[in-house]
Scaffold this active site. Structure first.
Site, PDB file in Angstrom:
ATOM      1  N   ASP A  30       0.861  -1.099   0.049  1.00  0.00           N
ATOM      2  CA  ASP A  30      -0.081   0.210  -0.126  1.00  0.00           C
ATOM      3  C   ASP A  30       0.901   1.276   0.032  1.00  0.00           C
ATOM      4  OD1 ASP A  30      -2.164   1.865   0.480  1.00  0.00           O
ATOM      5  OD2 ASP A  30      -3.089   0.399   1.478  1.00  0.00           O
ATOM      6  N   THR A  69      -7.021   3.458  -1.915  1.00  0.00           N
ATOM      7  CA  THR A  69      -6.883   2.117  -1.657  1.00  0.00           C
ATOM      8  C   THR A  69      -7.892   1.262  -2.287  1.00  0.00           C
ATOM      9  OG1 THR A  69      -5.983   2.707   0.356  1.00  0.00           O
ATOM     10  CG2 THR A  69      -6.644   0.402   0.091  1.00  0.00           C
ATOM     11  N   LYS A 151      -5.858  -4.135   5.880  1.00  0.00           N
ATOM     12  CA  LYS A 151      -7.217  -3.566   5.861  1.00  0.00           C
ATOM     13  C   LYS A 151      -8.314  -4.290   5.353  1.00  0.00           C
ATOM     14  CE  LYS A 151      -4.798   0.990   4.644  1.00  0.00           C
ATOM     15  NZ  LYS A 151      -4.530   1.854   3.648  1.00  0.00           N
ATOM     16  N   ASP A 152      -9.576  -3.929   5.863  1.00  0.00           N
ATOM     17  CA  ASP A 152     -10.515  -4.657   5.573  1.00  0.00           C
ATOM     18  C   ASP A 152     -10.692  -4.577   3.756  1.00  0.00           C
ATOM     19  OD1 ASP A 152     -11.782  -2.063   5.606  1.00  0.00           O
ATOM     20  OD2 ASP A 152     -13.070  -2.616   7.158  1.00  0.00           O
ATOM     21  N   ARG A 153     -10.651  -3.192   3.324  1.00  0.00           N
ATOM     22  CA  ARG A 153     -11.060  -3.019   2.198  1.00  0.00           C
ATOM     23  C   ARG A 153      -9.842  -3.778   1.136  1.00  0.00           C
ATOM     24  NH1 ARG A 153      -9.742   1.944   4.409  1.00  0.00           N
ATOM     25  NH2 ARG A 153      -8.199   3.316   3.898  1.00  0.00           N
ATOM     26  N   ASP A 281       1.616   2.428   3.777  1.00  0.00           N
ATOM     27  CA  ASP A 281       0.553   3.536   3.461  1.00  0.00           C
ATOM     28  C   ASP A 281       0.476   4.426   5.133  1.00  0.00           C
ATOM     29  OD1 ASP A 281      -1.505   4.860   1.960  1.00  0.00           O
ATOM     30  OD2 ASP A 281      -2.862   4.073   3.609  1.00  0.00           O
ATOM     31  N   HIS A 285       1.417   8.106   5.472  1.00  0.00           N
ATOM     32  CA  HIS A 285       0.345   9.296   5.827  1.00  0.00           C
ATOM     33  C   HIS A 285       0.918  10.094   6.958  1.00  0.00           C
ATOM     34  CE1 HIS A 285      -2.798   8.625   3.081  1.00  0.00           C
ATOM     35  NE2 HIS A 285      -2.986   7.428   3.312  1.00  0.00           N
ATOM     36  N   ASP A 326      -1.284  -0.260  -4.605  1.00  0.00           N
ATOM     37  CA  ASP A 326      -2.779   0.234  -5.087  1.00  0.00           C
ATOM     38  C   ASP A 326      -2.393   1.492  -5.414  1.00  0.00           C
ATOM     39  OD1 ASP A 326      -1.584   0.802  -2.703  1.00  0.00           O
ATOM     40  OD2 ASP A 326      -3.717   0.763  -1.462  1.00  0.00           O
TER      41      ASP A 326
END
Length: 533
Positions: A30, A69, A151-153, A281, A285, A326
């Site tokens: 990510d 994402t 991450k769930d997504r 990721d 951030h 991603d």
């Protein structure tokens, strides 16, 4: 003599083609931009170096404009852009949903009573197209699909509708939305993760290569410096654990454990393991991708990824790896300015509701007229109809286009009328990038694209930099393929992440008809028996 040699060669038996791999491993790092890959590639000696010894496309692209994402992970394993997959962003608006919260999260089922976009039931409901794993199951019912991510997504987008196992981090452990009992591996790794998070960590000792990136910066509006962190943390600091190299190491440990426990790659049909490494990721951030923190993390991840591949080696599996990202990421403006780049943070008056107020004042209209953030999908309020709706649309477009921080603003009708791009992704115009992100049922009435090096981050207390733009620092990602015995090959041609799925399908003999997905099988990847186009 040459004719005799040629005739003799014809008489020799044709070498047997290598058998298809029994396990496909797809790894999404990510926020791992192609810029980061290029910068750190000479420093990699572990897993990244191993995978980069295969076929390397350093100019891969997430072609779409809204580089987030959810759409990025969907593109990797479906072979389809957001315009076909329906996954246009992490969140979008649906003003018809029967709840006060009209925002829809990409992996929720908003039909469940009592839920909201931040208190949701995880679901693959919104993914309109099949994943590689779903296609494999249709061809080989005994094929198994496993997803392990931070991450769930990312887990849902890479496993789709019918996975055998799907595990992602929530709060302080790996959980699943599937009605399955946790395998022993999950229980053990969760216990180890809890013990690791409970311990204090003194931090990593930066090697000279990382120490050279340790210049500290206090972002505008922030309260703490970034750039020189070493991932030290106090005992029980679960948030810091998640934003550290240990988080990706834990994800890889669970993936490796499930390979062994489930005997992936040992059955009669090929299996698929998808891994989403999210710490890059989270670290990007909070600290930006240009400081000591990212350097320490990537070198740690390189070692951990090498350890994961070594575990697979010891199983004797015949496996193939595809590794990509991603999306990329933009560094914080303060650090970019030190490099002579005129980067800025977005102005507060670009928030959709603020633009709507100015539009309303000009047109003599009251109430909320526009919904959305600072860029991307902007929605007209559903109460607007007829002439008022047309007036607000035209005035809002003019207002956005007049802002110096906005590069382009398109109406939905204009984007929908634009043909899908046919050239290589590095040559797409901005409206073509927007078209690749566009779904007529989910996208905004206006698509706003910020200018180059304008970041949408305003509150820097917890987030100092981000991604999501239509520019190449967010779109360009590495795409790597590796299998034991594959000859090294570095390729410069621009390709898309949607090309990964049909290429992997060709490696295992799974038919994906040309034109049935947005991606194309990559002839340059050794072992990919691409169908005729």
């Amino acid at each position: 003599m040459r004719k005799l040699i040629a005739l003799a060669a014809l008489a020799l038996p044709t070498p047997a083609a290598a058998a298809p791999p029994k396990l496909i491993v797809v790894i999404a790092v990510d926020q791992f931009s192609a810029d980061l890959f290029d910068q750190y590639r000479p420093q990699f000696t572990g897993g990244f170096a191993r995978v980069a010894s295969g076929t390397v496309f350093r100019n891969g692209y997430q072609g779409h404009a809204i580089t987030e994402t959810c759409p990025g992970h969907a593109a990797i394993v479906t072979g389809d852009r957001p315009s076909r997959s329906g996954i246009i962003a992490n969140n979008w608006m649906d003003q018809s949903v029967a709840r006060d919260d009209k925002t829809v999260y990409c992996v929720e089922d908003e039909r469940v009573p009592g839920t909201s976009s931040d208190k949701y039931i995880v679901s693959p409901l919104h993914l309109k197209v099949p994943t590689l794993g779903e296609r494999m199951k249709l061809r080989w019912p005994r094929s198994r699909t496993v997803a392990v991510t931070g991450k769930d997504r990312s887990a849902v987008m890479m496993s789709g509708q019918r996975p055998d196992q799907r595990w992602y981090w929530k709060d302080d452990a790996f959980v699943s939305d599937l009605a399955i009992a946790p395998p022993r591996s999950v229980t053990i790794i969760n216990q180890l993760a809890a013990a690791a998070a409970a311990r204090a960590e003194p931090g990593l000792a930066p090697p000279p290569f990382c120490a050279a990136r340790s210049g500290e910066i206090v972002p505008e509006g922030g309260s703490k410096p970034v750039g020189g962190g070493r991932f030290e943390r106090g005992a029980g600091d679960k948030d810091r654990f998640r934003k550290s190299p240990q988080f990706d190491a834990t994800t890889l440990a669970l993936a490796a454990a499930l390979v062994g426990e489930m005997k992936l790659g040992k059955g009669s049909a090929p299996d698929l393991l998808t891994i989403g490494l999210s710490a890059t990721d989270l670290i990007g951030h909070e600290f930006g991708p240009g400081g000591q923190e990212m350097c320490l993390h990537l070198l740690s991840l390189d070692r951990d990824l090498g350890g994961f591949l070594a575990v697979l080696d010891r199983t004797g599996l015949d496996y193939a790896v595809a590794l990509t990202a991603d999306h990329g990421g933009q560094d914080l403006p303060e650090r970019l300015r030190q490099k002579g780049i005129a980067a800025t943070r977005v102005s507060a008056d670009l928030k959709a509701e603020e633009v709507g107020k100015r539009v309303g004042a000009k047109l003599g209209l009251t109430g909320e007229l526009l919904h959305g953030g600072y860029s991307g999908n902007i929605y007209l309020d559903r109460s607007l109809t007829g002439a008022d709706r047309r007036r607000v649309l035209m005035e809002a477009l003019a207002e956005y286009r007049a802002q110096p921080q906005v590069e382009a603003a398109f109406s939905a009708a204009k984007v929908a009328a634009t043909p899908l791009p046919k050239t290589t992704p590095d040559r797409w115009t901005l409206i073509e990038r927007a078209r690749a992100s566009f779904d007529p049922q989910r996208s905004g009435d206006i698509i706003v694209l910020l200018g180059r090096y304008v970041t949408s981050v305003r509150d820097t207390k917890n987030t100092v930099s981000t991604h999501g733009s239509a520019w190449d620092y967010d779109r360009r990602v590495p795409i790597l393929f590796w299998r034991s015995g594959m000859r090294p090959s570095d390729r410069e041609q621009p390709i898309e992440t949607v090309d990964i799925m049909p290429t992997l399908a060709a490696m295992i003999g799974l038919e994906v008809k040309p034109g049935s997905v947005d991606g194309k099988c990559l002839l340059a990847v050794e072992g990919a028996d691409c169908p005729a186009r």
